[in-house]
Design a protein around this motif. Sequence first.
Motif, PDB file in Angstrom:
ATOM      1  N   LEU A  20       0.852  -1.203   0.000  1.00 38.49           N
ATOM      2  CA  LEU A  20       0.000   0.000   0.000  1.00 38.49           C
ATOM      3  C   LEU A  20       0.887   1.252   0.000  1.00 38.49           C
ATOM      4  O   LEU A  20       0.579   2.261  -0.630  1.00 38.49           O
ATOM      5  CB  LEU A  20      -0.900  -0.026   1.244  1.00 38.49           C
ATOM      6  CG  LEU A  20      -1.910   1.091   1.439  1.00 38.49           C
ATOM      7  CD1 LEU A  20      -2.964   1.057   0.329  1.00 38.49           C
ATOM      8  CD2 LEU A  20      -2.609   0.967   2.795  1.00 38.49           C
ATOM      9  N   ALA A  21       1.987   1.184   0.721  1.00 35.20           N
ATOM     10  CA  ALA A  21       2.886   2.345   0.803  1.00 35.20           C
ATOM     11  C   ALA A  21       3.859   2.385  -0.355  1.00 35.20           C
ATOM     12  O   ALA A  21       4.288   3.464  -0.763  1.00 35.20           O
ATOM     13  CB  ALA A  21       3.662   2.326   2.120  1.00 35.20           C
ATOM     14  N   GLN A  72      -7.696   4.276   8.533  1.00 37.89           N
ATOM     15  CA  GLN A  72      -7.025   5.561   8.330  1.00 37.89           C
ATOM     16  C   GLN A  72      -7.794   6.712   8.968  1.00 37.89           C
ATOM     17  O   GLN A  72      -8.972   6.605   9.241  1.00 37.89           O
ATOM     18  CB  GLN A  72      -6.853   5.816   6.817  1.00 37.89           C
ATOM     19  CG  GLN A  72      -5.791   4.910   6.209  1.00 37.89           C
ATOM     20  CD  GLN A  72      -5.601   5.108   4.724  1.00 37.89           C
ATOM     21  OE1 GLN A  72      -6.187   6.019   4.123  1.00 37.89           O
ATOM     22  NE2 GLN A  72      -4.802   4.270   4.103  1.00 37.89           N
ATOM     23  N   LYS A  78      -0.010   8.878  12.828  1.00 32.80           N
ATOM     24  CA  LYS A  78       0.740   9.787  13.696  1.00 32.80           C
ATOM     25  C   LYS A  78       1.415   9.014  14.827  1.00 32.80           C
ATOM     26  O   LYS A  78       2.561   9.285  15.186  1.00 32.80           O
ATOM     27  CB  LYS A  78      -0.234  10.815  14.276  1.00 32.80           C
ATOM     28  CG  LYS A  78       0.301  12.212  14.269  1.00 32.80           C
ATOM     29  CD  LYS A  78      -0.778  13.160  14.762  1.00 32.80           C
ATOM     30  CE  LYS A  78      -0.427  14.579  14.402  1.00 32.80           C
ATOM     31  NZ  LYS A  78      -1.485  15.508  14.760  1.00 32.80           N
ATOM     32  N   ILE A 106      -1.124  15.179   1.756  1.00 34.59           N
ATOM     33  CA  ILE A 106      -1.518  14.741   3.103  1.00 34.59           C
ATOM     34  C   ILE A 106      -0.302  14.223   3.857  1.00 34.59           C
ATOM     35  O   ILE A 106      -0.082  14.550   5.027  1.00 34.59           O
ATOM     36  CB  ILE A 106      -2.613  13.654   3.016  1.00 34.59           C
ATOM     37  CG1 ILE A 106      -3.917  14.290   2.548  1.00 34.59           C
ATOM     38  CG2 ILE A 106      -2.812  12.954   4.361  1.00 34.59           C
ATOM     39  CD1 ILE A 106      -4.982  13.274   2.182  1.00 34.59           C
TER      40      ILE A 106
HETATM   41  N1  COA Z   1      -7.421  14.035   4.336  1.00 33.01           N
HETATM   42  C1  COA Z   1      -6.988  15.077   5.066  1.00 33.01           C
HETATM   43  N2  COA Z   1      -6.190  14.952   6.163  1.00 33.01           N
HETATM   44  C2  COA Z   1      -5.837  13.723   6.511  1.00 33.01           C
HETATM   45  C3  COA Z   1      -6.248  12.553   5.810  1.00 33.01           C
HETATM   46  C4  COA Z   1      -7.089  12.760   4.671  1.00 33.01           C
HETATM   47  N3  COA Z   1      -7.517  11.722   3.912  1.00 33.01           N
HETATM   48  N4  COA Z   1      -5.723  11.474   6.401  1.00 33.01           N
HETATM   49  C5  COA Z   1      -5.014  11.935   7.460  1.00 33.01           C
HETATM   50  N5  COA Z   1      -5.080  13.278   7.516  1.00 33.01           N
HETATM   51  C6  COA Z   1      -4.440  14.146   8.483  1.00 33.01           C
HETATM   52  C7  COA Z   1      -5.261  14.109   9.742  1.00 33.01           C
HETATM   53  O1  COA Z   1      -6.154  15.196   9.761  1.00 33.01           O
HETATM   54  C8  COA Z   1      -4.229  14.198  10.830  1.00 33.01           C
HETATM   55  O2  COA Z   1      -3.964  15.518  11.206  1.00 33.01           O
HETATM   56  P1  COA Z   1      -4.460  16.050  12.663  1.00 33.01           P
HETATM   57  O3  COA Z   1      -3.879  15.101  13.665  1.00 33.01           O
HETATM   58  O4  COA Z   1      -3.893  17.416  12.738  1.00 33.01           O
HETATM   59  O5  COA Z   1      -5.941  15.983  12.602  1.00 33.01           O
HETATM   60  C9  COA Z   1      -2.948  13.677  10.214  1.00 33.01           C
HETATM   61  O6  COA Z   1      -3.150  13.636   8.795  1.00 33.01           O
HETATM   62  C10 COA Z   1      -2.595  12.315  10.751  1.00 33.01           C
HETATM   63  O7  COA Z   1      -3.644  11.455  10.540  1.00 33.01           O
HETATM   64  P2  COA Z   1      -3.588   9.943  10.994  1.00 33.01           P
HETATM   65  O8  COA Z   1      -4.991   9.513  11.253  1.00 33.01           O
HETATM   66  O9  COA Z   1      -2.580   9.741  12.053  1.00 33.01           O
HETATM   67  O10 COA Z   1      -3.051   9.272   9.647  1.00 33.01           O
HETATM   68  P3  COA Z   1      -3.424   7.826   9.127  1.00 33.01           P
HETATM   69  O11 COA Z   1      -3.528   6.854  10.238  1.00 33.01           O
HETATM   70  O12 COA Z   1      -4.570   7.912   8.203  1.00 33.01           O
HETATM   71  O13 COA Z   1      -2.108   7.470   8.294  1.00 33.01           O
HETATM   72  C11 COA Z   1      -1.033   7.479   6.166  1.00 33.01           C
HETATM   73  C12 COA Z   1      -1.619   8.357   7.293  1.00 33.01           C
HETATM   74  C13 COA Z   1      -0.425   8.419   5.108  1.00 33.01           C
HETATM   75  C14 COA Z   1       0.040   6.568   6.719  1.00 33.01           C
HETATM   76  C15 COA Z   1      -2.211   6.644   5.545  1.00 33.01           C
HETATM   77  O14 COA Z   1      -3.135   7.526   4.944  1.00 33.01           O
HETATM   78  C16 COA Z   1      -1.758   5.619   4.519  1.00 33.01           C
HETATM   79  O15 COA Z   1      -1.394   4.502   4.862  1.00 33.01           O
HETATM   80  N6  COA Z   1      -1.802   5.990   3.223  1.00 33.01           N
HETATM   81  C17 COA Z   1      -1.445   5.037   2.139  1.00 33.01           C
HETATM   82  C18 COA Z   1       0.030   4.682   2.145  1.00 33.01           C
HETATM   83  C19 COA Z   1       0.917   5.901   2.129  1.00 33.01           C
HETATM   84  O16 COA Z   1       0.664   6.875   1.434  1.00 33.01           O
HETATM   85  N7  COA Z   1       2.012   5.818   2.917  1.00 33.01           N
HETATM   86  C20 COA Z   1       3.002   6.865   2.974  1.00 33.01           C
HETATM   87  C21 COA Z   1       3.986   6.673   1.860  1.00 33.01           C
HETATM   88  S1  COA Z   1       5.052   8.114   1.764  1.00 33.01           S
END
Ligand code: COA
Length: 152
Positions: A20-21, A72, A78, A106
């Motif tokens: 996924l990442a 998510q 975080k 994001i």
């Molecule tokens: N839209 C807007 N903001 C978002 C969001 C979305 N879809 N998803 C998370 N956020 C923001 C939250 O508002 C939060 O900020 P806050 O604490 O100030 O409210 C912050 O991001 C952290 O959110 P969190 O819930 O801890 O993130 P998550 O558990 O959803 O994990 C990822 C974030 C990126 C790891 C997750 O979305 C993911 O696995 N994505 C797919 C794989 C990926 O992209 N990995 C990174 C590769 S570089």
Amino acid sequence: MEDFKISRVTSDYPYDLLYLADPSREAVSYYLERGECWCAALGGTVVGLYVLLPTRPFTAELVNLAVAEDFQNRGIGKRLIGHAVENARGQGYGKLEIGTGNPGIIQMSLYQKCGFRFEWIDRDFFPKHYPGSVVEDDGQECRDMIRMGMDL
Ligand code: COA
């Protein structure tokens, strides 16, 4: 939300989350061979993970951060980043790095909230190293790798 536990995994890796990442099979197996895979589990289900990868003396990179789609936006990402920071610091690293594709607004916002700062841009990283194109859900193509870092 029920509390989850983060622990190191050394076998039976959750490949669906790893890909996924990062869709590159080659990159993921490189990370698993050389890095430490840490998984967040909730009631026996893996809901998120990251890999801590040693890169240079005193420096590690947080790679393969992923949270399962159904989990998510609940703070798990975080918490995983906070765990990686403390983990790297506890292992004596002086610097933690992270990278994301140019469409990852994001991710860039999240990483800054967790203390990372922009460092440099690895231009054309994706077309150079990934076969085919890497396209995000919104249709935007990953071209450059945005490099960020944090002094520990
Ligand atoms: N839209 C807007 N903001 C978002 C969001 C979305 N879809 N998803 C998370 N956020 C923001 C939250 O508002 C939060 O900020 P806050 O604490 O100030 O409210 C912050 O991001 C952290 O959110 P969190 O819930 O801890 O993130 P998550 O558990 O959803 O994990 C990822 C974030 C990126 C790891 C997750 O979305 C993911 O696995 N994505 C797919 C794989 C990926 O992209 N990995 C990174 C590769 S570089």
